[in-house]
Design an enzyme around this catalytic site. Structure first.
Site, PDB file in Angstrom:
ATOM      1  N   LEU A 162       0.835  -1.201   0.000  1.00 14.37           N
ATOM      2  CA  LEU A 162       0.000   0.000   0.000  1.00 14.37           C
ATOM      3  C   LEU A 162       0.870   1.252   0.000  1.00 14.37           C
ATOM      4  O   LEU A 162       1.785   1.389   0.812  1.00 14.37           O
ATOM      5  CB  LEU A 162      -0.921   0.022   1.230  1.00 14.37           C
ATOM      6  CG  LEU A 162      -1.793  -1.210   1.478  1.00 14.37           C
ATOM      7  CD1 LEU A 162      -2.775  -0.912   2.595  1.00 14.37           C
ATOM      8  CD2 LEU A 162      -2.519  -1.628   0.217  1.00 14.37           C
ATOM      9  N   ALA A 264      13.869  13.526  -8.576  1.00 17.14           N
ATOM     10  CA  ALA A 264      14.782  14.102  -7.589  1.00 17.14           C
ATOM     11  C   ALA A 264      13.980  14.928  -6.586  1.00 17.14           C
ATOM     12  O   ALA A 264      12.923  15.471  -6.905  1.00 17.14           O
ATOM     13  CB  ALA A 264      15.820  14.974  -8.286  1.00 17.14           C
ATOM     14  N   CYS A 272       7.326   3.752   6.716  1.00 20.22           N
ATOM     15  CA  CYS A 272       7.601   2.400   6.216  1.00 20.22           C
ATOM     16  C   CYS A 272       8.964   2.281   5.563  1.00 20.22           C
ATOM     17  O   CYS A 272       9.818   1.533   6.036  1.00 20.22           O
ATOM     18  CB  CYS A 272       6.506   1.980   5.229  1.00 20.22           C
ATOM     19  SG  CYS A 272       4.908   1.699   6.001  1.00 20.22           S
TER      20      CYS A 272
END
EC number: 1.1.1.22
Length: 445
Positions: A162, A264, A272
C-alpha cells in the site's frame, strides 16, 4: 470449510492503523463479514464511528459505508474473533527497535499471545505485517505450541504494497498479490479472499514463506535505491549545469528503468520505507549477506545527505546568515496525500534550520497537528500565505497541489526577500522568476 461456503467468509483483522484500517474496509467491500481488533480506545471509537484514525483519501467513506451496513465492526476483545473467523489477518506495526535498526516484533508477538489460546479448530492465520525473513516460522511454532488446535493452525504470509495516499485503491485494486503458503488449501482460501481483484486481472505470485517475507523489504530497498540514485544524479547535475528532470525523463523512456519513482527531491521518508530499509539491512547482517549491507548503507547515506544539502542551500540563499532570518517551509507530511510526518524530510529540514538559529514557520494542509507533536518548537501558520509573511526564503518540501497553485506575484509583496527553493522540482520556474523571484532547485540549472 463447508460451513464457510454457505455464508460470507468471516475475516478478522488484527491491528487497525494504516494497514489494518485499509485491509478491514477493503475486505468488507469485497463482501465479507469483518471484525477489526484494536486495543487503543480512542482509535476504536473512531473506527466504530466509521472514521479512520489517520488521513487517507477515500478511507472514511469506505469505513462509514460498511460500519453502517453492519458488515464491518471493531472490538478490543480477542474472544470475539477466536473461532468466529475463517481467516485472521495480522496487520500490526513493526517499528524500529529502540536503539537498533532491527524490526520490533513486540506487537506481532502480542497478537500470538492473545489469539493462540482462543483457536480450538483449524484456521488460517495470515501475516500482512512487514517482518524480517524467518519470522513466519517462529510465529508458526508458537501457534502450534500455544493454540488448542495445535498443528492444524496454518500460517501464510501475504505482504502488502500500500502506498500512503493511495491505500484504498491499492487495497481494492492491487498491482499484484503475493501468497506465501505451505499448502494448496491455504492458496485456495487466499484466492477466495481476493477473488474480486483476481477476477479483475491482478496477477498472483504463489511462493514459500521466506520469499513472501523478502518481497516487501526487497521492494522498498529497490525503491529507496532508485530514489537515492536520481538524487545522486541531481548532485552531478548541480556540478555540471545539467537538468535532472530532463535527465530523468530521458532515462525513464528505457523500459528497463522506467520513469516511476525517478524524481529528484528531498529524499524518501515516512513510516515504512526508511525503517523497512534499515531492518532489511539489519537482517542481512544477521544472515551474513554483507553485499546487501554495503549497497543499502550508501543508499541510506545519500538520502540523509539530501536533507543536509537542502539546509546548506538555504544557508547559501540567506547570504550565509541564520540569525534574524525567517524561513517558510511549505509541507510537513513526508509526501502529499497523507498526514504522516514520520521521518519526514520536510520536518527534518525545518528542524535543522531552526537549530541553526533561523525562525521557521511551517504550513501543511493535513499534517499540522502531527507536526506540532513532533516539532513543537517550530512556528505554524494556518495558511500558506500566512506562513510566507516576512520570509527571507521559502522552501517547497511536500508536493501538495495547493503549493503549485500559489500565485508568486501575490506572494511577492508579503515576503521580505523573494527567494524560493523548490526541493520538489514541481513549481513553474519561469512563472516565479517572471514575478521577480530568485528560483533555486537542486539539480536544475
Amino acid at each position: 470449510m463447508s460451513e464457510a461456503t454457505s455464508r460470507p467468509l468471516r475475516i478478522a483483522v488484527i491491528g487497525t492503523n494504516y494497514l489494518g484500517a485499509n485491509t478491514a474496509a477493503g475486505m468488507a467491500e469485497f463482501g465479507f463479514d469483518v471484525v477489526g481488533v484494536e486495543i487503543d480506545e480512542h482509535r476504536l471509537k473512531l473506527l466504530n464511528d466509521g472514521k479512520a484514525p489517520l488521513y487517507e483519501p477515500g478511507l472514511d467513506p469506505l469505513l462509514k459505508k460498511h460500519v453502517d451496513s453492519g458488515r464491518l465492526r471493531f472490538t478490543k476483545d480477542y474472544t470475539e474473533i477466536g473461532d468466529w473467523a475463517d481467516v485472521h489477518f495480522i496487520c500490526v506495526g513493526t517499528p524500529s527497535s529502540e536503539g537498533s535498526d532491527a524490526a520490533d516484533l513486540t506487537q506481532v508477538n502480542s497478537v500470538v499471545s492473545m489469539l493462540a489460546p482462543l483457536l480450538t479448530k483449524p484456521t488460517l492465520v495470515v501475516g500482512r505485517s512487514t517482518v524480517p525473513v524467518g519470522t513466519s516460522k517462529v510465529v508458526e511454532a508458537r501457534f502450534h505450541a500455544e493454540a488448542p488446535a495445535g498443528t492444524s493452525i496454518e500460517i501464510a504470509w501475504q505482504p502488502e504494497f500500500l502506498r500512503e495516499a493511495h491505500g484504498v485503491d491499492d487495497t481494492l485494486h492491487p498491482d499484484r498479490l503475493v501468497f506465501g503458503v505451505q499448502s494448496a488449501e491455504a492458496e485456495t482460501r487466499l484466492r477466495e479472499v481476493f477473488a474480486t481483484p483476481i477476477s479483475e486481472g491482478t496477477p498472483v505470485v504463489v511462493c514459500n514463506l521466506p520469499t513472501a517475507e523478502l518481497v516487501k523489504g526487497g521492494a522498498n530497498a529497490f525503491l529507496a535505491t532508485k530514489i537515492s540514485f536520481i538524487n545522486a544524479l541531481a548532485e552531478m547535475a548541480d556540478a555540471t549545469g545539467a537538468d535532472v528532470t530532463q535527465l530523468a525523463d530521458a532515462l525513464g523512456y528505457d523500459k528497463r528503468i522506467g520513469r516511476g519513482m525517478l524524481n529528484a527531491g528531498p529524499g524518501y521518508g515516512g513510516g515504512c520505507l526508511p525503517k523497512d530499509l534499515r531492518a532489511f539491512m539489519h537482517r542481512a547482517g544477521e544472515l551474513g549477506v554483507e553485499e546487501v549491507i554495503t549497497l543499502l548503507r550508501e543508499v541510506d547515506d545519500i538520502n540523509r545527505r539530501r536533507r543536509a544539502g537542502l539546509v546548506d542551500l538555504t544557508h547559501e540563499v540567506l547570504g550565509g546568515v541564520w540569525i534574524g532570518k525567517n524561513v517558510t517551509v511549505l509541507g510537513a507530511a513526508f509526501k502529499a496525500g497523507t498526514d504522516d510526518v514520520r521521518d519526514s524530510p520536510a520536518l527534518d529540514v525545518a528542524g535543522r534550520i531552526s537549530l541553526h538559529g533561523a525562525t521557521v514557520t511551517v504550513y501543511d494542509p493535513e499534517a499540522m497537528e502531527n507536526a506540532r507533536k513532533v516539532r513543537p518548537t517550530l512556528r505554524y501558520a494556518s495558511t500558506a500565505a500566512e506562513a510566507c509573511v516576512g520570509a527571507h526564503a521559502i522552501l517547497h518540501l511536500t508536493e501538495w497541489p495547493e503549493f503549485r497553485e500559489l500565485d508568486p506575484a501575490a506572494l511577492r509583496g508579503a515576503v521580505e526577500t523573494p527567494v524560493v527553493i523548490d526541493a520538489r522540482l514541481l513549481l513553474d520556474a519561469a512563472k516565479w522568476r517572471a514575478a521577480g523571484w530568485t528560483y533555486r532547485a537542486p539539480g536544475k540549472p
